[in-house]
Design a protein around this motif. Structure first.
Motif, mmCIF file in Angstrom:
data_model
loop_
_atom_site.group_PDB
_atom_site.id
_atom_site.type_symbol
_atom_site.label_atom_id
_atom_site.label_comp_id
_atom_site.label_asym_id
_atom_site.label_seq_id
_atom_site.Cartn_x
_atom_site.Cartn_y
_atom_site.Cartn_z
ATOM 1 N N PRO A 8 -7.238 25.071 3.658
ATOM 2 C CA PRO A 8 -7.024 23.720 3.153
ATOM 3 C C PRO A 8 -6.089 23.680 1.961
ATOM 4 C CG PRO A 8 -9.127 24.541 2.411
ATOM 5 C CD PRO A 8 -8.545 25.599 3.282
ATOM 6 N N ALA A 9 -5.429 22.566 1.795
ATOM 7 C CA ALA A 9 -4.639 22.320 0.593
ATOM 8 C C ALA A 9 -4.580 20.829 0.386
ATOM 9 C CB ALA A 9 -3.231 22.882 0.753
ATOM 10 N N GLU A 10 -4.799 20.365 -0.807
ATOM 11 C CA GLU A 10 -4.808 18.935 -1.095
ATOM 12 C C GLU A 10 -3.477 18.532 -1.702
ATOM 13 O OE1 GLU A 10 -7.056 16.429 -4.341
ATOM 14 O OE2 GLU A 10 -8.387 16.895 -2.683
ATOM 15 N N GLN A 11 -2.857 17.502 -1.116
ATOM 16 C CA GLN A 11 -1.596 16.994 -1.626
ATOM 17 C C GLN A 11 -1.707 15.488 -1.770
ATOM 18 O OE1 GLN A 11 1.933 18.414 0.318
ATOM 19 N NE2 GLN A 11 0.915 20.225 1.131
ATOM 20 N N ALA A 12 -0.800 14.922 -2.536
ATOM 21 C CA ALA A 12 -0.795 13.469 -2.681
ATOM 22 C C ALA A 12 -0.501 12.837 -1.331
ATOM 23 C CB ALA A 12 0.249 13.038 -3.702
ATOM 24 N N ASP A 13 -1.226 11.800 -1.004
ATOM 25 C CA ASP A 13 -1.049 11.129 0.280
ATOM 26 C C ASP A 13 0.221 10.308 0.255
ATOM 27 O OD1 ASP A 13 -2.353 8.252 1.850
ATOM 28 O OD2 ASP A 13 -1.635 10.038 2.845
ATOM 29 N N GLY A 14 1.184 10.658 1.105
ATOM 30 C CA GLY A 14 2.430 9.905 1.159
ATOM 31 C C GLY A 14 2.301 8.734 2.070
ATOM 32 N N SER A 15 1.599 7.709 1.653
ATOM 33 C CA SER A 15 1.350 6.585 2.551
ATOM 34 C C SER A 15 2.211 5.377 2.221
ATOM 35 C CB SER A 15 -0.134 6.196 2.499
ATOM 36 O OG SER A 15 -0.533 5.930 1.185
ATOM 37 N N GLY A 16 3.213 5.556 1.408
ATOM 38 C CA GLY A 16 4.123 4.464 1.118
ATOM 39 C C GLY A 16 5.195 4.365 2.168
ATOM 40 N N GLY A 17 6.244 3.607 1.868
ATOM 41 C CA GLY A 17 7.235 3.339 2.887
ATOM 42 C C GLY A 17 8.379 4.311 2.940
ATOM 43 N N ALA A 18 8.670 5.057 1.884
ATOM 44 C CA ALA A 18 9.870 5.873 1.845
ATOM 45 C C ALA A 18 9.625 7.259 2.405
ATOM 46 C CB ALA A 18 10.377 5.992 0.409
ATOM 47 N N THR A 104 -4.117 7.724 5.353
ATOM 48 C CA THR A 104 -3.964 6.363 5.860
ATOM 49 C C THR A 104 -2.854 6.305 6.908
ATOM 50 O OG1 THR A 104 -2.211 5.567 4.365
ATOM 51 C CG2 THR A 104 -4.478 5.598 3.502
ATOM 52 N N PRO A 105 -2.796 5.218 7.681
ATOM 53 C CA PRO A 105 -1.690 5.055 8.632
ATOM 54 C C PRO A 105 -0.368 4.717 7.961
ATOM 55 C CG PRO A 105 -3.586 3.701 9.225
ATOM 56 C CD PRO A 105 -3.798 4.154 7.829
ATOM 57 N N GLY A 106 -0.370 4.616 6.628
ATOM 58 C CA GLY A 106 0.860 4.318 5.908
ATOM 59 C C GLY A 106 0.990 2.850 5.573
ATOM 60 N N ASP A 107 1.637 2.585 4.453
ATOM 61 C CA ASP A 107 1.812 1.209 4.011
ATOM 62 C C ASP A 107 2.913 0.489 4.781
ATOM 63 O OD1 ASP A 107 -0.125 1.736 2.194
ATOM 64 O OD2 ASP A 107 1.132 1.574 0.415
ATOM 65 N N ALA A 108 4.000 1.192 5.074
ATOM 66 C CA ALA A 108 5.165 0.551 5.689
ATOM 67 C C ALA A 108 5.874 1.547 6.588
ATOM 68 C CB ALA A 108 6.124 0.042 4.603
ATOM 69 N N PRO A 109 6.378 1.118 7.744
ATOM 70 C CA PRO A 109 7.003 2.053 8.685
ATOM 71 C C PRO A 109 8.400 2.481 8.246
ATOM 72 C CG PRO A 109 7.103 -0.183 9.555
ATOM 73 C CD PRO A 109 6.290 -0.250 8.289
ATOM 74 N N ASN A 110 8.679 3.768 8.442
ATOM 75 C CA ASN A 110 10.052 4.260 8.273
ATOM 76 C C ASN A 110 10.890 3.958 9.502
ATOM 77 O OD1 ASN A 110 8.245 7.071 7.267
ATOM 78 N ND2 ASN A 110 9.155 5.643 5.814
ATOM 79 N N VAL A 111 10.203 3.805 10.638
ATOM 80 C CA VAL A 111 10.881 3.529 11.905
ATOM 81 C C VAL A 111 10.134 2.409 12.612
ATOM 82 C CG1 VAL A 111 11.656 4.469 14.113
ATOM 83 C CG2 VAL A 111 11.545 5.953 12.107
ATOM 84 N N LEU A 112 10.862 1.366 12.993
ATOM 85 C CA LEU A 112 10.299 0.283 13.797
ATOM 86 C C LEU A 112 11.001 0.263 15.141
ATOM 87 C CD1 LEU A 112 8.605 -2.315 14.253
ATOM 88 C CD2 LEU A 112 10.518 -3.603 13.237
ATOM 89 N N VAL A 113 10.223 0.354 16.209
ATOM 90 C CA VAL A 113 10.745 0.180 17.562
ATOM 91 C C VAL A 113 10.331 -1.207 18.020
ATOM 92 C CG1 VAL A 113 10.759 1.043 19.919
ATOM 93 C CG2 VAL A 113 10.525 2.650 18.007
ATOM 94 N N ALA A 114 11.297 -2.120 18.161
ATOM 95 C CA ALA A 114 11.012 -3.516 18.516
ATOM 96 C C ALA A 114 11.512 -3.783 19.930
ATOM 97 C CB ALA A 114 11.674 -4.466 17.524
ATOM 98 N N MET A 115 10.589 -4.099 20.816
ATOM 99 C CA MET A 115 10.941 -4.274 22.224
ATOM 100 C C MET A 115 11.490 -5.659 22.535
ATOM 101 S SD MET A 115 10.245 -1.269 23.343
ATOM 102 C CE MET A 115 10.120 -1.290 25.131
ATOM 103 N N ASN A 116 11.320 -6.625 21.604
ATOM 104 C CA ASN A 116 11.835 -7.972 21.834
ATOM 105 C C ASN A 116 11.958 -8.705 20.498
ATOM 106 O OD1 ASN A 116 9.219 -8.750 21.117
ATOM 107 N ND2 ASN A 116 8.577 -9.125 23.235
ATOM 108 N N PRO A 117 12.517 -9.910 20.481
ATOM 109 C CA PRO A 117 12.675 -10.651 19.219
ATOM 110 C C PRO A 117 11.355 -10.936 18.515
ATOM 111 C CG PRO A 117 14.110 -11.576 20.899
ATOM 112 C CD PRO A 117 13.227 -10.578 21.596
ATOM 113 N N ALA A 118 10.305 -11.242 19.278
ATOM 114 C CA ALA A 118 9.006 -11.520 18.656
ATOM 115 C C ALA A 118 8.503 -10.299 17.897
ATOM 116 C CB ALA A 118 7.994 -11.946 19.721
ATOM 117 N N ALA A 119 8.650 -9.112 18.485
ATOM 118 C CA ALA A 119 8.202 -7.883 17.831
ATOM 119 C C ALA A 119 8.980 -7.646 16.544
ATOM 120 C CB ALA A 119 8.362 -6.701 18.773
#
Length: 647
Positions: A8-18, A104-119
């Motif tokens: 094990p090793a504990e590191q800061a959780d990089g759950s922000g957007g960058a 966490t699943p992260g605060d903000a995505p680095n990559v967005l895959v949008a399949m249509n305008p609504a997405a």
């Protein structure tokens, strides 16, 4: 998927957007640059019929098998099939994976895959500047854009200039790749999610063999459909290799230092909870009986347990919530580990039978996968607002123990713990999960059977009391002096016949009693039994002797811990403690609270735990609340906690 990792090793959780920690490496075989990253957050988004949950799940499975730490956040509409191309119909799946321990699943995505305008429109507000956006240009025509209020194309009007935009005609490329299969255009278009999965798998060097095997198995009865999806998947991979628009691919190394040595698999909260219930029944050597009525987001447990008849599991899909818990309680009376699963609205319907279980003093597990309320509320959104209902939502004095898991994998251990309490103390027990834990996933270390607790119980087999004249009789309410649990007598055991039902019983004999003094004694005894349940002391993480304590429960563990790590990296001292047992509280909780000048309680409700803490310990607990159907973000919590520390 399983993988081996070590130490094990504990590191800061990089759950922000960058994205951080990027390093350039020599080019890949296709001559393109490969960059190393320590973590990535990807969000797939499209119509509920576009297969975004399947796409995200397959990418997650390959990521788990590769050995990354990960956390996911599926998000889908309440309607089975919302109107296509509309904002209410958008379904998304977010995955955060890393080469280190994350929460966490992260605060903000680095990559967005949008399949249509609504997405695109539904998710663009969450995407930070500089992030990658991959859009299916085939859907950005006049009518789909008009549905969501785009007067001009966002792909052409400069509104996306702050992002790295990758316009890809996903539908056209998929149809072209499948032209030799003889499929109609509509049939071929259904595989565009596999094309997108192939492209993202190339971008992040994910394994592919298991996905192809999965597709062949999923469509075993339609092999031509399986092969079409595999061809679309490979076409997406090849497109990434050959197109000039994607000049860079990325590597995220396995999280070799994140976990203890062992065999791991990716697991969702509902699946872990199901496995925990099966393990509990095996360790107790009791058949598992589930009486349930389908309700989002708990239905997956019914679906999963119905697959395990080989472990002695029996499932009953009842006609309503009341019948479901009635059957489960009847099974408990008959000597089984009785379980009922539901969400908040179902708990309300089950309340009278829970009170009956309190009076009968039989082991019963009530699994509440919390969702947004009140009434039917938000079936697919998460909330923590059933705590007070679990604590007090019955007529009369009817105390029930409450156990709450903190992560998807922890649902396994929480189920075992809840079963331990129910079987040892002969009481119904609430297990409070929620939609965030139920649908989210993370790596889970598969335990050794030898390490699981022994939950075996002893049924009553004969007389347990001698009358004044020396006659040996069976008293159904003669209690264990340590646990105050009454004997569990299986129906049909000779000589152990006794009354059951909701009318108050006499202490010891179990005869019907209307005596005021007896009722007072029974009420106080049942409360004393719950108060005396053995639960571990509360652990406090306080390396810097802080003056501020952050106290949480349930699924807020990940965001709170990620926020606390951020503050500590910034040099701010803050302590953290997280409750699994909410009734009874750990015995040292009062002493812990007294050590701190400030106590902050983040909850996805309007302050239910804070209310209990204030009432019981007279502590001025500060609430921080959110009820928008989504989990907390680490950055959001870190800001709030910093303000509390500085105040």
């Amino acid at each position: 998927m399983t993988s081996q990792v070590s130490s094990p090793a504990e590191q800061a959780d990089g759950s922000g957007g960058a994205v951080v920690g990027g390093q350039r490496t020599p080019g890949s075989p296709d001559g393109k640059e490969v960059r190393r990253l320590d973590r990535v957050i990807i969000r797939f988004a499209g119509d509920s019929g576009d297969g975004m949950q399947l796409t995200g799940d397959r990418f997650t499975s390959e990521t788990a098998s590769f050995g990354n730490d990960l956390s996911t956040l599926p998000n889908f509409p309440a309607e089975i099939r919302a109107p296509a191309g509309t904002l209410p119909g958008v379904s998304s799946f977010q995955l955060h994976f890393a080469d280190h321990d994350i929460l966490t699943p992260g605060d903000a995505p680095n990559v967005l895959v949008a399949m249509n305008p609504a997405a695109l429109k539904a998710n663009i507000a969450d995407v930070p500047r500089g992030a990658e956006i991959i859009v299916n240009t085939d859907e950005f025509t006049k009518r789909p854009m008009a549905k969501v209020g785009y007067e001009t194309s966002p792909l052409e009007d400069g509104s996306l200039a702050a992002y790295n935009l990758h316009p890809v005609p996903l539908t056209t490329l998929t149809v072209e790749a499948l032209k030799d299969f003889g499929l109609s255009r509509k049939e071929a278009e259904r595989s565009k999610n596999m094309f997108a999965l192939g492209l993202l798998s190339w971008m992040y060097h994910r394994p592919t063999e298991a996905t192809e095997s999965f597709l062949r198995q999923k469509f075993a009865k339609k092999p031509e459909i399986a092969e079409a999806n595999i061809v679309a998947f490979r076409a997406g991979w090849n497109f990434g290799e050959t197109t000039e628009d994607f000049a860079v691919s990325y590597e995220v190394a396995p999280a070799t230092q994140a976990f203890p040595t062992g065999t791991y698999r990716n697991i969702s909260g509902n699946l872990a909870l199901s496995y925990g219930l099966i393990a509990a029944s095996q360790q107790a050597d009791l058949p598992l009986y589930l009486g349930s009525y389908p309700i989002t987001p708990a239905s997956d447990i019914l679906h999963e347990l119905s697959k395990h008849k080989n472990f002695g599991v029996r499932t009953f899909q009842a006609e309503d919530e009341i019948a479901g818990i009635g059957a489960a309680l009847g099974a408990a009376f008959g000597g089984a580990l009785g379980v009922t699963t539901t969400s908040g609205p179902g708990v309300a319907l089950k309340s009278e039978t829970i009170g009956l279980a309190v009076s009968l003093e039989l082991p019963l597990l009530i699994v509440d996968i919390q969702r947004g309320g009140p009434s039917t509320g938000l079936p697919t959104k998460t909330e923590q607002a059933d705590l007070l209902q679990a604590m007090y939502g019955r007529n009369g004095e009817a105390p029930v123990p409450i156990v709450a898991p903190r992560t998807p994998a922890d649902c396994f251990d929480a189920a075992l713990d809840a079963a331990r309490i129910a079987l040892t103390y002969r009481t119904p027990v609430f297990l409070l999960s929620d939609g965030y834990l139920a649908n989210g996933s993370e790596p889970w270390r598969i335990p050794e059977v030898a390490d699981l607790p022994d939950l075996k119980v002893k049924f009553a087999t004969g007389a347990n009391h001698a009358l004044a004249d020396g006659t040996e009789v069976f008293w159904p309410y003669k209690r264990d002096p340590e646990t105050l649990a009454r004997p569990w007598a299986v129906p049909g055991t000779p000589g152990l016949e006794h009354r059951i039902g909701g009318i108050e019983k006499q202490d010891g004999t179990g005869n019907i009693s209307y005596d005021p003094a007896n009722h007072d004694l029974m009420v106080r005894t049942r409360q004393a039994k719950i108060d005396g349940i053995e639960v571990p002391d509360l652990d406090v993480d306080d390396p810097d002797r802080a003056t501020t304590l952050v106290l949480g429960w349930g699924s807020t563990y990940g965001p709170i811990t990620a926020a606390v790590r951020r503050l500590r990296v910034a040099g701010l001292p803050v302590a953290q403690a997280h409750l699994r047992h909410l009734n009874p509280f750990p015995r040292n909780l009062g002493e812990v609270l007294e050590r701190y000048e400030k106590v902050v309680v983040p909850e996805m409700n309007l302050g239910q735990l804070a209310t209990l803490i204030r009432a019981k310990y007279l502590v001025d607990a500060q609430s921080y609340n959110q009820v928008n159907g989504m989990p907390f973000k680490a950055e959001q919590l870190a800001k709030v906690l910093k303000e509390a520390i500085d105040d």
